[in-house]
Write an enzyme that holds these catalytic residues in place. Sequence first.
Site, PDB file in Angstrom:
ATOM      1  N   CYS A  41     -79.439 -73.952  35.267  1.00 63.78           N
ATOM      2  CA  CYS A  41     -78.837 -73.044  36.248  1.00 63.78           C
ATOM      3  C   CYS A  41     -77.391 -73.480  36.472  1.00 63.78           C
ATOM      4  O   CYS A  41     -77.117 -74.665  36.644  1.00 63.78           O
ATOM      5  CB  CYS A  41     -79.638 -73.133  37.544  1.00 63.78           C
ATOM      6  SG  CYS A  41     -78.783 -72.558  38.999  1.00 63.78           S
ATOM      7  N   LYS A  58     -75.880 -82.108  47.426  1.00 60.62           N
ATOM      8  CA  LYS A  58     -76.706 -83.307  47.292  1.00 60.62           C
ATOM      9  C   LYS A  58     -77.151 -83.483  45.855  1.00 60.62           C
ATOM     10  O   LYS A  58     -77.172 -84.581  45.325  1.00 60.62           O
ATOM     11  CB  LYS A  58     -77.929 -83.183  48.188  1.00 60.62           C
ATOM     12  CG  LYS A  58     -77.677 -83.690  49.565  1.00 60.62           C
ATOM     13  CD  LYS A  58     -77.920 -85.173  49.612  1.00 60.62           C
ATOM     14  CE  LYS A  58     -77.535 -85.680  50.972  1.00 60.62           C
ATOM     15  NZ  LYS A  58     -77.471 -87.002  51.268  1.00 60.62           N
ATOM     16  N   HIS A  79     -75.973 -82.043  54.849  1.00 56.39           N
ATOM     17  CA  HIS A  79     -74.659 -82.594  54.499  1.00 56.39           C
ATOM     18  C   HIS A  79     -73.583 -81.742  55.175  1.00 56.39           C
ATOM     19  O   HIS A  79     -73.899 -80.785  55.895  1.00 56.39           O
ATOM     20  CB  HIS A  79     -74.487 -82.685  52.974  1.00 56.39           C
ATOM     21  CG  HIS A  79     -74.615 -81.392  52.228  1.00 56.39           C
ATOM     22  ND1 HIS A  79     -73.861 -80.277  52.511  1.00 56.39           N
ATOM     23  CD2 HIS A  79     -75.431 -81.022  51.196  1.00 56.39           C
ATOM     24  CE1 HIS A  79     -74.175 -79.301  51.690  1.00 56.39           C
ATOM     25  NE2 HIS A  79     -75.145 -79.711  50.888  1.00 56.39           N
ATOM     26  N   CYS A 123     -85.188 -70.637  38.717  1.00 56.52           N
ATOM     27  CA  CYS A 123     -84.553 -71.893  39.153  1.00 56.52           C
ATOM     28  C   CYS A 123     -85.194 -72.274  40.488  1.00 56.52           C
ATOM     29  O   CYS A 123     -85.071 -71.532  41.467  1.00 56.52           O
ATOM     30  CB  CYS A 123     -83.045 -71.725  39.330  1.00 56.52           C
ATOM     31  SG  CYS A 123     -82.310 -73.158  40.164  1.00 56.52           S
ATOM     32  N   HIS A 179     -77.111 -75.322  40.012  1.00 50.59           N
ATOM     33  CA  HIS A 179     -77.735 -76.637  40.213  1.00 50.59           C
ATOM     34  C   HIS A 179     -77.605 -77.589  39.035  1.00 50.59           C
ATOM     35  O   HIS A 179     -77.942 -78.766  39.154  1.00 50.59           O
ATOM     36  CB  HIS A 179     -79.217 -76.464  40.573  1.00 50.59           C
ATOM     37  CG  HIS A 179     -79.415 -75.927  41.961  1.00 50.59           C
ATOM     38  ND1 HIS A 179     -79.452 -74.581  42.226  1.00 50.59           N
ATOM     39  CD2 HIS A 179     -79.537 -76.554  43.145  1.00 50.59           C
ATOM     40  CE1 HIS A 179     -79.592 -74.410  43.531  1.00 50.59           C
ATOM     41  NE2 HIS A 179     -79.650 -75.590  44.106  1.00 50.59           N
ATOM     42  N   CYS A 208     -82.615 -72.759  43.368  1.00 49.74           N
ATOM     43  CA  CYS A 208     -82.199 -71.499  44.018  1.00 49.74           C
ATOM     44  C   CYS A 208     -83.398 -70.732  44.554  1.00 49.74           C
ATOM     45  O   CYS A 208     -83.224 -69.802  45.339  1.00 49.74           O
ATOM     46  CB  CYS A 208     -81.482 -70.583  43.031  1.00 49.74           C
ATOM     47  SG  CYS A 208     -79.922 -71.197  42.411  1.00 49.74           S
ATOM     48  N   HIS A 260     -73.680 -77.804  55.101  1.00 53.51           N
ATOM     49  CA  HIS A 260     -74.563 -77.141  56.072  1.00 53.51           C
ATOM     50  C   HIS A 260     -73.906 -77.168  57.462  1.00 53.51           C
ATOM     51  O   HIS A 260     -73.920 -76.180  58.195  1.00 53.51           O
ATOM     52  CB  HIS A 260     -75.916 -77.850  56.157  1.00 53.51           C
ATOM     53  CG  HIS A 260     -76.597 -78.011  54.826  1.00 53.51           C
ATOM     54  ND1 HIS A 260     -76.923 -79.239  54.301  1.00 53.51           N
ATOM     55  CD2 HIS A 260     -77.013 -77.105  53.912  1.00 53.51           C
ATOM     56  CE1 HIS A 260     -77.507 -79.072  53.127  1.00 53.51           C
ATOM     57  NE2 HIS A 260     -77.570 -77.789  52.861  1.00 53.51           N
ATOM     58  N   LYS A 280     -68.212 -77.777  44.125  1.00 55.56           N
ATOM     59  CA  LYS A 280     -68.991 -77.440  45.332  1.00 55.56           C
ATOM     60  C   LYS A 280     -69.770 -78.677  45.730  1.00 55.56           C
ATOM     61  O   LYS A 280     -70.506 -79.237  44.913  1.00 55.56           O
ATOM     62  CB  LYS A 280     -69.954 -76.301  45.051  1.00 55.56           C
ATOM     63  CG  LYS A 280     -70.853 -76.007  46.243  1.00 55.56           C
ATOM     64  CD  LYS A 280     -71.741 -74.811  46.031  1.00 55.56           C
ATOM     65  CE  LYS A 280     -72.579 -74.550  47.255  1.00 55.56           C
ATOM     66  NZ  LYS A 280     -74.000 -74.669  47.075  1.00 55.56           N
TER      67      LYS A 280
HETATM   68  N1  MSP Z   1     -82.892 -71.568  52.637  1.00 54.70           N
HETATM   69  C1  MSP Z   1     -81.824 -70.852  52.049  1.00 54.70           C
HETATM   70  C2  MSP Z   1     -81.238 -69.850  53.018  1.00 54.70           C
HETATM   71  C3  MSP Z   1     -82.195 -68.865  53.570  1.00 54.70           C
HETATM   72  S1  MSP Z   1     -81.454 -67.830  54.727  1.00 54.70           S
HETATM   73  C4  MSP Z   1     -82.568 -66.632  55.016  1.00 54.70           C
HETATM   74  C5  MSP Z   1     -80.742 -71.818  51.609  1.00 54.70           C
HETATM   75  N2  MSP Z   1     -80.749 -73.006  52.199  1.00 54.70           N
HETATM   76  S2  MSP Z   1     -79.745 -74.202  51.887  1.00 54.70           S
HETATM   77  O1  MSP Z   1     -80.266 -75.344  52.602  1.00 54.70           O
HETATM   78  O2  MSP Z   1     -79.553 -74.360  50.493  1.00 54.70           O
HETATM   79  O3  MSP Z   1     -78.404 -73.837  52.565  1.00 54.70           O
HETATM   80  C6  MSP Z   1     -77.457 -73.050  51.936  1.00 54.70           C
HETATM   81  C7  MSP Z   1     -76.307 -72.822  52.884  1.00 54.70           C
HETATM   82  O4  MSP Z   1     -75.725 -74.085  53.279  1.00 54.70           O
HETATM   83  C8  MSP Z   1     -75.152 -72.080  52.249  1.00 54.70           C
HETATM   84  O5  MSP Z   1     -75.335 -70.688  52.277  1.00 54.70           O
HETATM   85  C9  MSP Z   1     -74.011 -72.505  53.132  1.00 54.70           C
HETATM   86  O6  MSP Z   1     -74.099 -71.818  54.348  1.00 54.70           O
HETATM   87  C10 MSP Z   1     -74.317 -73.975  53.361  1.00 54.70           C
HETATM   88  N3  MSP Z   1     -73.748 -74.818  52.321  1.00 54.70           N
HETATM   89  C11 MSP Z   1     -74.409 -75.621  51.436  1.00 54.70           C
HETATM   90  N4  MSP Z   1     -73.496 -76.265  50.661  1.00 54.70           N
HETATM   91  C12 MSP Z   1     -72.258 -75.883  51.017  1.00 54.70           C
HETATM   92  C13 MSP Z   1     -70.954 -76.217  50.607  1.00 54.70           C
HETATM   93  N5  MSP Z   1     -70.704 -77.088  49.665  1.00 54.70           N
HETATM   94  N6  MSP Z   1     -69.933 -75.595  51.233  1.00 54.70           N
HETATM   95  C14 MSP Z   1     -70.124 -74.691  52.250  1.00 54.70           C
HETATM   96  N7  MSP Z   1     -71.335 -74.362  52.653  1.00 54.70           N
HETATM   97  C15 MSP Z   1     -72.420 -74.926  52.057  1.00 54.70           C
HETATM   98  O7  MSP Z   1     -79.919 -71.441  50.786  1.00 54.70           O
END
Ligand code: MSP
Length: 522
Positions: free
Chosen positions: A155, A308, A21, A130, A158, A133, A24, A305
């Site tokens: 959590c 999904k 989304h 969780c 989430h 997380c 990311h 925030k």
């Molecule tokens: N797999 C772990 C990260 C491991 S790194 C060694 C993870 N993955 S995740 O798919 O959940 O991605 C999290 C990251 O996506 C966040 O740290 C951020 O960089 C980005 N974001 C996810 N949602 C977001 C927002 N709503 N706003 C900004 N960034 C966001 O955690």
Amino acid sequence: MSDGSSFYITTPIFYVNDVPHIGHAYTEVAADVLARWHRQAGDDTWFLTGTDEHGQKILRTATANGMSPKEWADKLVAESWQPLLNTIDISNDDFIRTTDERHEVNVQLFLQRLYDAGYIYTGEYEGYYCVGCEEYKQLSDLEDGTGQYEGQLVCKIHSKPVELLKERNYFFRMSDFTQPLLDLYESRPDFVQPESVRNEIVQFVKRGLTDLSISRQTFDWGIKVPWDETHVVYVWFDALLNYATAAGYGYDQEKFDRLWPATHIVGKDIARFHAVIWPAMLMAAGLEVPKQVYGHGWLLVGGEKMSKSKLTGIAPEQITDTFGSDAFRYYFMRAINFGQDGSFSWEDLSARYQAELANGFGNLASRVIAMVTRYHGGTVPPAVESALTEADLAIRATERRATKAADEAIERLAVHEAIARVWELVDELNGYITLQEPWVLAKDPSKADRLATVLNTAVHGLGTLTVLLSPVLPEATAKLWTALTGTGTVQDQPIRAAWEWTGGARVEPLEALFPRIEVDAS
Ligand code: MSP
């Protein structure tokens, strides 16, 4: 040993349980702009992104979809995560998957080294986990559920129930690193940024670290613990190591020495993993800690925030299909102060597209090219250096000032500020043209010299802008560079001396860089 001269930048590796989304994509674009800037400055740049494919979360999603976790990961990587990079024009040098052999083998090597050095022991753990997380939670991280989760602890991130787990696991002696980490934060105040995230991390570590459970025995989707194959490695321990295994750790020492340490761009939600667990792991292994961990803010949709799991997710293509990838990149980097949370709204996106990209930069570009074509047959006249006015000199000064200020902002990872400083040149050039009125000068043959200087100044300023905006707007600036008949590609132009760009003596026609968008009111 690394001499620290390379610029190695990473994004988090993303979970493949779901499709990307805009949250990311936001992280990807921020890291990409920084990587492109440094690359264009001639720095030895390496930009890594990738996917996090092990753990219970992926296993459950795959099972629910009737696939093996590896089949599921392959499908999501091929159909969603790799294509995302094209959708938003990401210039990564490498893409690591935690199911790559280079990763799995060297995670085992790392773990074995920690084991041999006495940093790992067996213990028991009971706590709330969780799966969203992939983390054991403290009670302060939980709240009472509502609606369908009434009566359960959920959590806070989430809003889903946690699970009470009791397991016999391997533990990493993370508590040994409480003081070394505090010393690190103290001696290198920039190690964790921004300040708000740094303060939170320091407070957290000051309370004292506990040892970390780093293996799981109840499922087998993960990397096997090398000395005890009944356990798989905890998914975060596995995932954090991607930054080292992608850089050659364990198999290409020369590459590792060249690249390591890295600058990690992550969301603030996972700053703690990167600024506490990860440096503790590296210290235990006798490796250098990262150069910096930057925890950016969250994209909020409707004040929450965006995610999904809470059904507020917006797919990047929903934006790029209408506005294009450059507008996506520009909007998120400009509208949100990097480091702070920011709200996304379609209204704000449309308004900025129209005012800043279409009317501001796009219109400037088409006006300048059109004027040189109309009033000078498409050739760029030299300026009459002996008769420069203050207005002409002011533009030249702004070209240098904007370049320096933007570079200095990039050094601080203040991407929004870098763009704002460059935009001063957009605004000044637009003002310059309005005041100099080349269309009036063109009607009076006695003003031919003045017209030449004005056109030359405008073209020169536009070229400088093209060079400076290339990391943010790679598509538009490539078209503009062609129209300016610039030398080589725009990415070859040393960005820290943007105003020294050279171009041909002609301009070529330019299509509208940011065409008008008909908003479907239905
Ligand atoms: N797999 C772990 C990260 C491991 S790194 C060694 C993870 N993955 S995740 O798919 O959940 O991605 C999290 C990251 O996506 C966040 O740290 C951020 O960089 C980005 N974001 C996810 N949602 C977001 C927002 N709503 N706003 C900004 N960034 C966001 O955690």
